[in-house]
Design a protein around this motif. Structure first.
Motif, PDB file in Angstrom:
ATOM      1  N   LYS A  64       0.897  -1.194  -0.050  1.00 41.76           N
ATOM      2  CA  LYS A  64      -0.154   0.092   0.058  1.00 41.76           C
ATOM      3  C   LYS A  64       0.727   1.236   0.021  1.00 41.76           C
ATOM      4  CE  LYS A  64      -3.849  -2.271   2.230  1.00 41.76           C
ATOM      5  NZ  LYS A  64      -4.809  -2.324   3.183  1.00 41.76           N
ATOM      6  N   GLY A  65       2.271   1.223   0.161  1.00 42.32           N
ATOM      7  CA  GLY A  65       2.941   1.866  -0.148  1.00 42.32           C
ATOM      8  C   GLY A  65       3.141   3.118   1.183  1.00 42.32           C
TER       9      GLY A  65
ATOM     10  N   PRO B 270       1.292   5.584   1.789  1.00 40.63           N
ATOM     11  CA  PRO B 270       0.126   6.046   2.780  1.00 40.63           C
ATOM     12  C   PRO B 270       0.004   5.084   3.937  1.00 40.63           C
ATOM     13  CG  PRO B 270      -0.571   6.396   0.629  1.00 40.63           C
ATOM     14  CD  PRO B 270       0.959   5.763   0.653  1.00 40.63           C
ATOM     15  N   ALA B 271       0.236   3.648   3.613  1.00 37.00           N
ATOM     16  CA  ALA B 271       0.016   2.879   4.693  1.00 37.00           C
ATOM     17  C   ALA B 271       1.302   3.064   5.766  1.00 37.00           C
ATOM     18  CB  ALA B 271       0.447   1.483   4.140  1.00 37.00           C
TER      19      ALA B 271
ATOM     20  N   GLU C  99       0.125   5.847   7.960  1.00 38.30           N
ATOM     21  CA  GLU C  99      -0.847   5.496   8.729  1.00 38.30           C
ATOM     22  C   GLU C  99      -0.360   4.346   9.883  1.00 38.30           C
ATOM     23  OE1 GLU C  99      -4.958   2.568   8.651  1.00 38.30           O
ATOM     24  OE2 GLU C  99      -4.441   3.671   6.802  1.00 38.30           O
ATOM     25  N   TYR C 100       0.596   3.657   9.520  1.00 38.63           N
ATOM     26  CA  TYR C 100       1.104   2.717  10.579  1.00 38.63           C
ATOM     27  C   TYR C 100       2.113   3.422  11.554  1.00 38.63           C
ATOM     28  CZ  TYR C 100       3.917  -1.368  12.421  1.00 38.63           C
ATOM     29  OH  TYR C 100       4.411  -2.197  13.207  1.00 38.63           O
TER      30      TYR C 100
ATOM     31  N   SER D 267       9.856   6.005  -0.657  1.00 39.26           N
ATOM     32  CA  SER D 267       9.728   5.391  -2.081  1.00 39.26           C
ATOM     33  C   SER D 267      10.639   4.733  -2.503  1.00 39.26           C
ATOM     34  CB  SER D 267       9.409   6.532  -3.192  1.00 39.26           C
ATOM     35  OG  SER D 267       8.228   7.623  -2.717  1.00 39.26           O
TER      36      SER D 267
ATOM     37  N   ARG E  77       9.750  -3.980  -2.983  1.00 37.37           N
ATOM     38  CA  ARG E  77       8.873  -4.598  -3.787  1.00 37.37           C
ATOM     39  C   ARG E  77       9.735  -5.317  -5.005  1.00 37.37           C
ATOM     40  NH1 ARG E  77       5.013   0.587  -4.793  1.00 37.37           N
ATOM     41  NH2 ARG E  77       3.490  -0.026  -2.761  1.00 37.37           N
TER      42      ARG E  77
ATOM     43  N   ASP F  96       1.342  -8.082  -7.739  1.00 36.90           N
ATOM     44  CA  ASP F  96       1.191  -8.802  -6.708  1.00 36.90           C
ATOM     45  C   ASP F  96       2.067  -7.986  -5.505  1.00 36.90           C
ATOM     46  OD1 ASP F  96       0.442 -10.980  -4.913  1.00 36.90           O
ATOM     47  OD2 ASP F  96       2.705 -11.471  -4.971  1.00 36.90           O
TER      48      ASP F  96
ATOM     49  N   GLY G  39       3.085  -4.718  -5.858  1.00 35.67           N
ATOM     50  CA  GLY G  39       2.320  -3.446  -5.358  1.00 35.67           C
ATOM     51  C   GLY G  39       2.547  -2.327  -6.565  1.00 35.67           C
TER      52      GLY G  39
ATOM     53  N   GLY H  56       1.260  -0.747 -10.098  1.00 34.63           N
ATOM     54  CA  GLY H  56       0.251  -0.637 -10.679  1.00 34.63           C
ATOM     55  C   GLY H  56       0.486  -0.422 -12.316  1.00 34.63           C
TER      56      GLY H  56
END
Length: 90
Positions: A1-2, A4-5, A8-9, A30, A37, A58, A60, A62
């Motif tokens: 989730k990169g 943002p995750a 949040e974490y 990044s 990844r 899979d 991450g 896109g």
């Protein structure tokens, strides 16, 4: 989730995370995430018969083109060539 995750974490701001990553890991969030990844992708290329596009999604990425770019930057070869050579890799 990169990133943002990660924000949040940790509960920290993006600028603070960037500062800490630069100070302690000498990279950006990044770049760190992309490195993790492509490392995971390299394992999947060696150990599975998944299609490259499925591996890219899979882990991450896109965008398949961006995955190829980041993968080549790290391993100096394409994912398909890496898979062919995986027999000789540790």
């Amino acid at each position: 989730k990169g990133i943002p995750a990660l924000i949040e974490y940790t509960g920290k701001s993006n600028p603070y995370l960037c500062k800490c990553f630069k100070k302690y890991l000498h990279t950006t969030p990044s770049a760190y995430i992309n490195d993790a990844r492509v490392e995971r992708a390299s394992i999947l290329l060696k150990t599975s018969d998944m299609e490259i596009i499925d591996i890219a999604m899979d882990v991450g990425f896109g965008n398949l083109s961006y995955f190829y770019h980041i993968f080549y930057k790290k391993f100096k070869t394409s994912p398909a060539q890496y898979r062919k050579l995986a027999v000789f890799l540790p």
